[in-house]
Design an enzyme around this catalytic site. Sequence first.
Site, short mmCIF file in Angstrom:
data_model
loop_
_atom_site.label_atom_id
_atom_site.label_comp_id
_atom_site.label_asym_id
_atom_site.label_seq_id
_atom_site.Cartn_x
_atom_site.Cartn_y
_atom_site.Cartn_z
N PRO A 154 -8.34 -5.17 8.79
CA PRO A 154 -6.67 -5.50 9.20
C PRO A 154 -5.89 -4.38 9.76
CG PRO A 154 -7.10 -6.92 7.25
CD PRO A 154 -8.45 -5.64 7.45
N ASN A 155 -5.48 -4.58 10.85
CA ASN A 155 -4.25 -3.59 11.50
C ASN A 155 -4.86 -2.40 11.96
OD1 ASN A 155 -2.09 -5.34 10.62
ND2 ASN A 155 -2.42 -4.68 8.48
N ARG A 174 0.36 2.76 15.35
CA ARG A 174 0.58 2.34 14.25
C ARG A 174 0.92 3.48 13.14
NH1 ARG A 174 -3.72 0.19 9.66
NH2 ARG A 174 -2.40 0.02 7.85
N TYR A 209 -1.70 8.08 10.64
CA TYR A 209 -3.08 7.50 11.21
C TYR A 209 -3.45 8.26 12.42
CZ TYR A 209 -2.57 3.87 7.63
OH TYR A 209 -2.55 3.10 6.69
N ASN A 215 -14.28 0.89 6.98
CA ASN A 215 -12.82 0.97 6.67
C ASN A 215 -12.29 -0.35 6.59
OD1 ASN A 215 -10.39 1.67 6.45
ND2 ASN A 215 -10.25 2.84 8.62
N ALA A 268 -6.21 -2.58 4.39
CA ALA A 268 -5.60 -2.83 2.96
C ALA A 268 -6.62 -3.74 2.10
CB ALA A 268 -4.47 -3.65 3.49
N GLU A 287 -18.12 4.11 2.81
CA GLU A 287 -16.67 3.83 2.93
C GLU A 287 -15.90 4.70 3.58
OE1 GLU A 287 -14.75 3.02 -0.96
OE2 GLU A 287 -12.91 2.45 -0.01
N HIS A 305 -11.81 6.09 5.39
CA HIS A 305 -10.44 5.82 5.35
C HIS A 305 -9.95 7.19 6.04
CE1 HIS A 305 -10.47 2.42 2.79
NE2 HIS A 305 -10.95 3.25 2.00
N ARG A 312 -1.25 9.03 -1.36
CA ARG A 312 -0.31 7.85 -0.79
C ARG A 312 0.02 6.98 -2.08
NH1 ARG A 312 -2.37 5.02 4.34
NH2 ARG A 312 -0.20 4.54 4.23
#
Length: 166
Positions: free
Chosen positions: A11-12, A19, A24, A75, A78, A99, A101, A108
């Site tokens: 998502p996103n 964004r 990012y 990735n 969320a 994985e 990111h 964070r």
Amino acid sequence: MPQSVLVLNGPNLNLLGSREPEIYGRETLADIAALCRDAGKRLGLAIDFRQSNSEAELVGWIQEARGKKAGILINAGALTHTSISLLDALLASELPVLEVHLSNLFRREDFRHHSYVSRAARGMICGLGSQGYVLALEAMARIVGEAPATPSKAKPKTPPKGKRTK
Ligand code: DQA
């Protein structure tokens, strides 16, 4: 036929470029897809690059990958921090999972420090932006056995005479 790696984005991630660019970066998801395809050509891997905002769609794609793909790079956005369904689908796929990111999760908020995806992953790269996808594909190529022999397998160089210490 090159082996195919499924590169999944959650998502996103379709909003990349606009964004929160301070977190990012300015690259779009299309830029990252192009980077992955270039790396795939170099590594002898076919790249099946996808994004969805839907957990159900991602689970469906992971289920379809079983027995067809050589590995999954993910990735999960969320959903990384919330989705046991994604974790279960990844475990059921019986494929090597890596994985990725873009941001460094550990710099964070606390809720980003835990990843369900990690329990299914051989390894995780975070904080290196789009480069993380390329590095993960290099690792995936080794895992699925497509990459050339690692330099460590090459014959060690003998130091020139006179320069030997022992
Ligand atoms: C992300 C990190 C997640 O915490 C976040 O929800 C994202 C992107 C990353 O690539 O840094 O959507 O997965």
